[in-house]
Enzyme design. Structure first.
Site, PDB file in Angstrom:
ATOM      1  N   ASN A   1       0.834  -1.209   0.000  1.00 18.62           N
ATOM      2  CA  ASN A   1       0.000   0.000   0.000  1.00 18.62           C
ATOM      3  C   ASN A   1       0.866   1.255   0.000  1.00 18.62           C
ATOM      4  O   ASN A   1       0.612   2.217  -0.737  1.00 18.62           O
ATOM      5  CB  ASN A   1      -0.903   0.030   1.237  1.00 18.62           C
ATOM      6  CG  ASN A   1      -1.913  -1.088   1.271  1.00 18.62           C
ATOM      7  OD1 ASN A   1      -2.186  -1.734   0.267  1.00 18.62           O
ATOM      8  ND2 ASN A   1      -2.482  -1.318   2.434  1.00 18.62           N
TER       9      ASN A   1
ATOM     10  N   GLU B   1       4.791  -5.471   9.508  1.00 22.92           N
ATOM     11  CA  GLU B   1       4.090  -6.719   9.200  1.00 22.92           C
ATOM     12  C   GLU B   1       5.062  -7.807   8.746  1.00 22.92           C
ATOM     13  O   GLU B   1       4.638  -8.859   8.290  1.00 22.92           O
ATOM     14  CB  GLU B   1       3.009  -6.495   8.142  1.00 22.92           C
ATOM     15  CG  GLU B   1       1.768  -5.818   8.705  1.00 22.92           C
ATOM     16  CD  GLU B   1       0.650  -5.671   7.691  1.00 22.92           C
ATOM     17  OE1 GLU B   1      -0.503  -5.486   8.128  1.00 22.92           O
ATOM     18  OE2 GLU B   1       0.903  -5.714   6.471  1.00 22.92           O
TER      19      GLU B   1
ATOM     20  N   GLY C   1      -5.908  11.413  13.014  1.00 22.21           N
ATOM     21  CA  GLY C   1      -7.218  11.254  12.393  1.00 22.21           C
ATOM     22  C   GLY C   1      -7.760  12.585  11.892  1.00 22.21           C
ATOM     23  O   GLY C   1      -7.069  13.342  11.187  1.00 22.21           O
ATOM     24  N   ALA C   2      -8.984  12.905  12.289  1.00 24.05           N
ATOM     25  CA  ALA C   2      -9.632  14.135  11.835  1.00 24.05           C
ATOM     26  C   ALA C   2      -8.945  15.388  12.367  1.00 24.05           C
ATOM     27  O   ALA C   2      -9.201  16.491  11.873  1.00 24.05           O
ATOM     28  CB  ALA C   2     -11.096  14.126  12.263  1.00 24.05           C
TER      29      ALA C   2
ATOM     30  N   GLY D   1      -5.697  15.864  12.194  1.00 20.84           N
ATOM     31  CA  GLY D   1      -4.507  16.133  11.406  1.00 20.84           C
ATOM     32  C   GLY D   1      -3.311  15.333  11.864  1.00 20.84           C
ATOM     33  O   GLY D   1      -3.420  14.156  12.199  1.00 20.84           O
TER      34      GLY D   1
ATOM     35  N   ASP E   1      -1.437   3.999   5.527  1.00 21.27           N
ATOM     36  CA  ASP E   1      -0.408   3.608   4.566  1.00 21.27           C
ATOM     37  C   ASP E   1      -0.270   4.656   3.468  1.00 21.27           C
ATOM     38  O   ASP E   1       0.841   4.972   3.014  1.00 21.27           O
ATOM     39  CB  ASP E   1      -0.738   2.258   3.940  1.00 21.27           C
ATOM     40  CG  ASP E   1      -0.800   1.148   4.972  1.00 21.27           C
ATOM     41  OD1 ASP E   1      -0.116   1.259   6.004  1.00 21.27           O
ATOM     42  OD2 ASP E   1      -1.544   0.173   4.745  1.00 21.27           O
TER      43      ASP E   1
ATOM     44  N   SER F   1      -8.170   9.044   0.143  1.00 15.07           N
ATOM     45  CA  SER F   1      -8.198   7.586   0.057  1.00 15.07           C
ATOM     46  C   SER F   1      -9.414   6.957   0.732  1.00 15.07           C
ATOM     47  O   SER F   1      -9.810   5.857   0.371  1.00 15.07           O
ATOM     48  CB  SER F   1      -6.922   7.000   0.657  1.00 15.07           C
ATOM     49  OG  SER F   1      -6.946   7.039   2.067  1.00 15.07           O
TER      50      SER F   1
ATOM     51  N   SER G   1     -12.823   5.550  -1.162  1.00  9.37           N
ATOM     52  CA  SER G   1     -12.894   4.364  -2.013  1.00  9.37           C
ATOM     53  C   SER G   1     -12.787   3.111  -1.148  1.00  9.37           C
ATOM     54  O   SER G   1     -12.137   3.113  -0.103  1.00  9.37           O
ATOM     55  CB  SER G   1     -11.739   4.344  -3.027  1.00  9.37           C
ATOM     56  OG  SER G   1     -11.776   5.482  -3.854  1.00  9.37           O
TER      57      SER G   1
END
Length: 270
Positions: free
Chosen positions: A43, A139, A205-206, A208, A232, A262, A265
């Site tokens: 990603n 990962e 997050g929201a 920033g 990612d 992103s 979608s």
């Protein structure tokens, strides 16, 4: 522009939409099963390539049809896959993802070939130099990530470490990163472990993101469809911006705008 070398995982994401996430012991009916290309490393590599960087990938896929498909996909984005190895008799990594109606997700990962990445796969990092960027996530084996950071830093490349999924790394490795990228939860785990790295970028997050004295607002989001891969996307775009010579705030802003776009979608890479 320097190169971005991404070290990390490649997974096939099997995604099911659900109204809400099940409680322990509960079975829910979901929507149709849809498969996407994912894995934190892949990603991030796709995001960096789409942001205009020259990208190379270091990792492993299986000797299966999913591995064939992934090699073709990354090559189609212009990503150098010459150091992406095939593991015989092992499947390509896989992730089972449930996406709720509010866009939040839960993920279970079967590493497959990702678990076979070793220090022996890192020979190409000896080609790194000043201006290049190594972007690593967790990962894959953390000992491999740690050694990669040491190799890249010794050759003057910038090291970015995304501590996701969270795991402890040696203090000397954390101090090589500029920056370490963590979300709020990972930042709490980092603090609880007693680490105080020199350079930490926290995604909020929201609200920033924050990197030292730099604070950048989040990009505007019109609708949240699926948050899978937003972090990612942020990391890959940040790496591309820094490799291109952007200032830290400008690279953060570009990353925030990309991450916001992103979530509109379904799937990590679309």
């Amino acid at each position: 522009m320097g190169r971005v070398v991404v070290l990390g995982s490649l997974n096939i994401d099997s995604t099911v939409e659900v109204e809400r996430h099940p409680q322990p012991g509960e079975t829910l009916l979901g929507g149709d099963l849809v498969k996407y290309f994912g894995g934190k490393g892949a990603n991030q590599a796709v995001a960096a390539a789409r942001a205009g960087a020259r990208v190379a990938f270091v990792g492993r896929v299986g000797d299966d049809a999913d591995g064939d498909a992934y090699l073709n996909r990354l090559t189609g984005y212009g990503i150098d896959t010459s150091h992406l190895s095939r593991t015989t008799g092992v499947s390509t990594g896989h992730a089972a993802i449930a996406v709720a109606a509010d866009g939040e997700n839960t993920i279970i990962v079967s590493p497959g070939a990702n678990a076979r990445v070793t220090v022996g796969d890192l020979a190409s990092l000896n080609e790194l130099g000043p201006g290049d960027v190594l972007l690593g996530s967790l990962e894959i084996d953390t000992d491999v990530v740690a050694e990669a950071a040491r190799i890249a830093a010794a050759r003057g490349a910038r090291v970015i470490l995304n501590l996701a999924p969270y795991a402890g790394l040696p203090g000397d490795v954390l101090d090589l990163a500029d920056p370490i990228v963590v979300n709020e939860h990972e930042n709490e785990l980092l603090a609880a472990d007693g680490y105080q790295p020199r350079s930490v970028l926290v995604t909020l997050g929201a609200k920033g993101s924050r990197w030292g004295s730099h604070e950048v607002p989040a990009g505007a989001v019109s609708v949240v469809v699926d948050t899978t891969g937003a972090g990612d996307c942020f990391c890959g775009t940040l790496a591309a911006g820094l490799a291109a010579g952007l200032s830290e705030p400008d690279a953060m802003q570009a990353a925030s705008l990309a991450a916001a776009a992103s979530v509109g979608s379904v799937g990590a890479q679309p």
